[in-house]
Design a protein around this motif. Structure first.
Motif: not given
Length: 473
Positions: A132-133, A318-322, A373-374
């Motif tokens: 999903l990223l 929503t976008l990237s935890p990293g 994404l939703r």
């Protein structure tokens, strides 16, 4: 531990392992009081039979290098050799046990450890699946961004002005008025909570919350000497908040872990109550942009006209935890204070990440990504919901998800305990049990549909069903 015994060596496997462990003790890597992994874990790490490990531990015990404490485990012990070493090395276990930061619950430590095992089905994790990223789009963005040398040095205390200006406009579209001076860039929402605990509260303060709560699974306030208190009735706030400094924590939209969303009237009532009691509010709103119908009530901060609310957002969900980029909106004196503390802790969030997030917001990439994404999350949520209808009717209850990451599953019987957690882990299924969010909760578990793929979700739920319907031992 990446070391493995050499099967081509002239030394036997158990001798190599003994020598390796002795070297760890001799060099001070394993100090007095260090707890050794279990026999099973050691056998897995060294890729040997458990009988080999038993032989190793027996010899180390005979040499008085380790000792087993019944019901507790095996430890490096205080013998004649270690007494000599002790004069040269600090007693790290004592330092650790007496430090101020609260350790994670053992269950959470296991979750953190096994989440990185590719064989594990992650049925409760709060992290977007790699699928999903938007990896390719991020790669293209990195090629398009024009960086000024100053933009990739240390940021100013509040973070990149470019990003704060972009966020100011982005939040305005959600009726949140925030000038760049009232925004602080943080390394994820958790750092915002840590900064608040360090910069705005005195030891012994009360942090109010409604249980179950994400705050019970992390310890930013407890480690700083605050008391985290769950309340059910407003009268509890009215009575105790008069005696001690207080602040209230809430996740009003797509709550973690329950997935529930407060109505507009509930938000207004909460804000009015806290205003009357002069209790500041921390609004954790990291899931707001993942509402499937994009029709959640406005943020509490958008109703705030007195600076009562500290608003926390992030791109981690929503976008990237990293990327490690989040933000806090609040009165300027508060933001100035927390910016000063942030500079004392990490000297600013990643400059590259800040430039990337600013680019995504300014160009519309972020909004387009959210729309896509939703839809993907809704498809996953519908799939999990359909499986629950098929396999868990009569075993549990739940609400159909309206957004975010989670389904809060309530089993009919209080069996979501450590034993069930470990049994599932043995079957390579990792869950987030309800007791990590409320210590007395053995009915619930937090199901996540955002990390595992469709096949893994089905396999994980079937494994869960098998275990909870199996005859008692």
């Amino acid at each position: 531990m990446n070391w493995k015994p050499n099967r081509n060596s002239h030394l036997s496997l158990h001798v190599q392992i003994i020598d390796w462990i002795k070297e760890r003790i001799k060099t001070g890597e394993w100090t007095i009081g260090t707890k050794l992994p279990s026999q099973r874990k050691l056998a897995e790490l060294f890729e040997v039979n458990r009988s080999t490990i038993i032989h190793v531990l027996e010899e180390l015990t005979a040499d008085e290098l380790i000792e087993t404490k019944p019901g507790s485990g095996t430890y490096v012990c205080n013998n004649s050799w270690n007494v000599l070493l002790k004069s040269k090395q600090p007693h790290w276990e004592k330092h650790i046990s007496e430090s101020i930061h609260e350790p994670n619950y053992h269950t959470i430590q296991l979750i953190n450890e096994f989440e990185h095992d590719s064989r594990i089905i992650r049925l409760g994790t709060g992290e977007l699946s790699p699928a999903l990223l938007p990896v390719s789009t991020i790669e293209e963005s990195l090629k398009e961004i024009k960086l000024h040398p100053r933009e990739i040095g240390y940021s100013e205390p509040k973070g990149s002005l470019k990003l704060r200006a972009a966020l100011s406009q982005h939040l305005k579209r959600r009726q949140l008025q925030a000038s760049p001076e009232n925004i602080l860039i943080v390394s994820g929402a958790l750092q915002a909570l840590q900064l608040i605990s360090l910069g705005l509260l005195q030891r012994g303060s009360i942090v109010w919350q409604k249980a179950p709560s994400y705050l019970n699974s992390v310890h930013p306030f407890q480690s700083a000497g605050m008391e985290v208190v769950s309340y059910n009735q407003d009268e509890q706030l009215k009575n105790r908040s008069k005696l001690r400094q207080s602040i209230l924590y809430t996740v009003p939209t797509l709550h973690n872990p329950t997935g529930s969303t407060q109505s507009l009237e509930e938000r207004k009532q909460l804000l009015s109550l806290c205003k009357s009691l002069q209790i500041p509010i921390i609004e954790d709103d990291v899931y707001h942009e993942l509402n499937f119908e994009d029709c959640a009530p406005p943020a509490i901060k958008s109703l705030d006209d007195t600076g009562q609310v500290l608003y926390v957002g992030s791109v981690s969900k929503t976008l990237s935890p990293g990327l490690r980029i989040g933000w806090m909106v609040g009165p300027q004196p508060v933001i100035d204070r927390l910016a000063d503390i942030k500079m004392q802790t990490d000297y600013g969030s990643s400059a590259i990440s800040q430039q990337l997030v600013a680019h995504w917001i300014e160009t519309g990439l972020y909004e387009n990504h959210l729309i896509s994404l939703r839809k993907k999350l809704q498809s996953r949520a519908s799939f999990m919901h359909s499986l629950l209808l098929k396999h868990f009717q009569g075993l549990a209850t739940w609400n159909e998800p309206t957004g975010g990451f989670y389904i809060w599953l309530k089993l009919n019987h209080p069996i979501v305990n450590k034993q069930l957690f470990l049994k599932l882990l043995k079957q390579q299924v990792l869950i987030n049990p309800g007791y990590i969010y409320q210590s007395s909760d053995y009915h619930h578990l937090r199901l996540s549909y955002v990390y595992s793929d469709f096949k893994q979700i089905e396999e994980g739920l079937l494994t869960l069903k098998k275990l909870i319907t199996a005859p008692s031992d």
